[in-house]
Write an enzyme that holds these catalytic residues in place. Structure first.
Site, short mmCIF file in Angstrom:
data_model
loop_
_atom_site.label_atom_id
_atom_site.label_comp_id
_atom_site.label_asym_id
_atom_site.label_seq_id
_atom_site.Cartn_x
_atom_site.Cartn_y
_atom_site.Cartn_z
N GLU A 236 -6.59 -10.55 -1.23
CA GLU A 236 -7.31 -10.29 0.02
C GLU A 236 -8.80 -10.14 -0.22
OE1 GLU A 236 -5.55 -7.14 2.35
OE2 GLU A 236 -3.50 -7.74 1.87
N ASP B 109 -12.59 -9.95 -0.15
CA ASP B 109 -13.82 -10.08 0.64
C ASP B 109 -14.80 -9.02 0.16
OD1 ASP B 109 -12.69 -7.84 1.94
OD2 ASP B 109 -12.38 -8.89 3.84
N GLU C 184 0.81 -1.23 0.00
CA GLU C 184 0.00 0.00 0.00
C GLU C 184 0.85 1.28 0.00
OE1 GLU C 184 -2.72 -0.54 3.28
OE2 GLU C 184 -3.38 -2.47 2.52
O1 G3I Z 1 -3.28 -8.07 18.96
C1 G3I Z 1 -3.73 -6.82 19.49
C2 G3I Z 1 -4.17 -7.00 20.89
O2 G3I Z 1 -3.08 -7.39 21.67
C3 G3I Z 1 -4.80 -5.70 21.36
O3 G3I Z 1 -5.29 -5.86 22.64
C4 G3I Z 1 -5.91 -5.25 20.44
C5 G3I Z 1 -6.51 -3.92 20.86
O4 G3I Z 1 -6.82 -3.11 19.76
O5 G3I Z 1 -5.39 -5.12 19.17
C6 G3I Z 1 -4.87 -6.30 18.64
O6 G3I Z 1 -4.33 -6.05 17.41
C7 G3I Z 1 -5.26 -5.87 16.36
C8 G3I Z 1 -4.91 -6.87 15.26
O7 G3I Z 1 -5.75 -6.64 14.14
C9 G3I Z 1 -5.10 -8.30 15.71
O8 G3I Z 1 -6.44 -8.55 16.02
C10 G3I Z 1 -5.11 -4.46 15.83
O9 G3I Z 1 -5.56 -3.55 16.79
C11 G3I Z 1 -5.91 -4.29 14.57
O10 G3I Z 1 -5.61 -3.03 13.99
C12 G3I Z 1 -5.52 -5.37 13.57
O11 G3I Z 1 -6.29 -5.18 12.41
C13 G3I Z 1 -5.78 -5.79 11.25
C14 G3I Z 1 -5.43 -4.72 10.21
O12 G3I Z 1 -5.03 -5.34 9.00
C15 G3I Z 1 -4.28 -3.84 10.67
O13 G3I Z 1 -3.10 -4.58 10.84
C16 G3I Z 1 -6.85 -6.72 10.71
O14 G3I Z 1 -7.07 -7.79 11.62
C17 G3I Z 1 -6.42 -7.28 9.35
O15 G3I Z 1 -7.47 -8.02 8.77
C18 G3I Z 1 -6.05 -6.13 8.42
O16 G3I Z 1 -5.58 -6.69 7.22
C19 G3I Z 1 -5.23 -5.74 6.20
C20 G3I Z 1 -4.03 -6.29 5.44
O17 G3I Z 1 -2.99 -6.62 6.33
C21 G3I Z 1 -3.57 -5.30 4.38
N1 G3I Z 1 -4.65 -4.93 3.50
C22 G3I Z 1 -5.89 -4.46 4.15
C23 G3I Z 1 -6.36 -5.50 5.18
C24 G3I Z 1 -7.68 -5.07 5.83
O18 G3I Z 1 -7.54 -3.88 6.54
#
Ligand code: G3I
Length: 354
Positions: A271, A273, A164
């Protein structure tokens, strides 16, 4: 021959009754369905994969579907290989969750699309909360790439190296990497990954590049520039996160996949969905069905497209409701494990035509 016989068997079943592949699991669905990866393989050996988060591995039902290689031939760790997970403190690496992701894929005979190294998101505070010089940030980047890529060497089919990096208008996104190092950070990252794992396919991965627009043209220019500089870039991933009201057509996707392929790279949908408004409406489920099928058909119809990955398959574990207010139910299985019409539409898209 075996796969053709399998396909013919499926076709012979016709209508709504599907033959069960040999290792089909007892999904609590209204009928037993053929696995999407088995069908995708019939299309010149392509794969059908999914993202999976290690936080759900204690859900045995979900895990059994994830590890069904008839269903999925590839796994992308959803979060566990991101910077905040692998190097939460400077120089302290934690691969526990990511190793589990890779282990589950290997147990199932699935390949791993490793995700992701250089992104503006998913960064730990120790990077974002301080000011870096050009030299110190390059050193931090190289050390991270060296440790992570070396740790997973030989286990990644591909790496999403830079994720990105382009704005909607086609310019470079002003990330900490861009602002500190300049646009050169992109070529540097690919060169570093190639140095530490010369065998992995190196991908550029982005969203919003699934139809021709300024962002897509910017991404095309970026990949072209890297190729012209002799940088090793092997693939482009078009992510495919679509609200039903704003999805590219089959033709759009074929065109974009081919435009990238013309640069001399392989392509994949990485990715996919398709999210509907909540509460769910029948019309939007119908739109979702067509969009899923069109995306899979587009990949199958572009020779350089090697596979499709869905960003999860079970609605309760989707990232969408937490991030896109008012939207959800983006995946192929509803919360009660009923397969959606989109599932059957993909099956129909993948069955060999006479
Ligand atoms: O693991 C922590 C946890 O310890 C904490 O307590 C909690 C509180 O917010 O957060 C947890 O981390 C979260 C993580 O997902 C695991 O669940 C993050 O906040 C959250 O931001 C994260 O979101 C992910 C996001 O990327 C950002 O990294 C989504 O699950 C994931 O599906 C999403 O995937 C992205 C691809 O990597 C790139 N393209 C877009 C796609 C969708 O946004």
């Amino acid at each position: 021959m075996k796969s053709v016989a399998f396909a013919v068997g499926l076709l012979a079943m016709g209508g709504t009754a599907f033959a069960a592949p040999a290792s089909a699991l007892d999904y609590p669905t209204n009928s037993t369905r053929p696995g999407l990866n088995s069908l995708m393989k019939l299309n010149d050996g392509r794969y059908f994969g999914t993202a999976a988060s290690a936080v759900h591995f204690n859900d045995s039902k979900w895990l059994s579907v994830l590890q069904d290689s008839d269903m999925f031939g590839s796994m992308t760790p959803e979060n566990s290989q991101k910077w905040e997970a692998t190097e939460p403190e400077r120089g302290l690496f934690d691969f526990a969750a990511a190793d589990l992701n890779v282990q589950k894929a290997q147990e199932a005979g699935q390949m791993v699309r490793c995700h992701t190294l250089i992104w503006y998101n998913g960064l730990p505070d120790w990077i974002t909360s301080q000011t870096w010089t050009n030299e110190t940030l390059i050193a931090v980047m190289e050390n991270h790439i060296k440790e992570v890529v070396t740790h997973f060497k030989g286990q990644c089919y591909s790496w999403d190296v830079v994720n990105e990096a382009v704005n909607d208008d086609g310019s470079y996104r002003e990330t900490i990497w861009y602002n500190t190092i300049g646009p050169e950070y992109i070529a540097m990252a690919y060169n570093m990954v190639a140095k530490y794992d010369p065998d992995a396919k190196l991908y550029y991965n982005d969203y919003g590049i699934e139809f021709i627009n300024n962002k897509t043209l910017g991404a095309i220019a970026l990949v072209k520039d890297l190729k012209e500089k002799g940088v090793k870039v092997d693939g482009v991933g078009i992510q495919g996160h679509y609200p039903v009201v704003l999805a590219p057509s089959y033709e759009d996707q074929v065109e974009v996949l081919q435009r990238f392929a013309d640069l001399g790279v392989e392509v994949a949908t990485t990715e996919l969905d398709v999210f509907v408004e909540i509460p769910e409406k029948v019309e939007q489920v119908a739109m979702q069905t067509a969009i899923y099928a069109d995306s899979v058909r587009a990949c199958v119809d572009v020779p350089a497209c090697i596979g499709v990955t869905v960003w999860g398959f079970y609605d309760p574990y989707s990232w969408v409701p937490g991030t896109v207010p008012g939207y959800g139910n983006a995946d192929l299985f509803w919360a009660n494990w009923t397969a959606k019409p989109a599932y059957d539409a993909i099956v129909n898209a993948l069955l060999p035509k006479e």
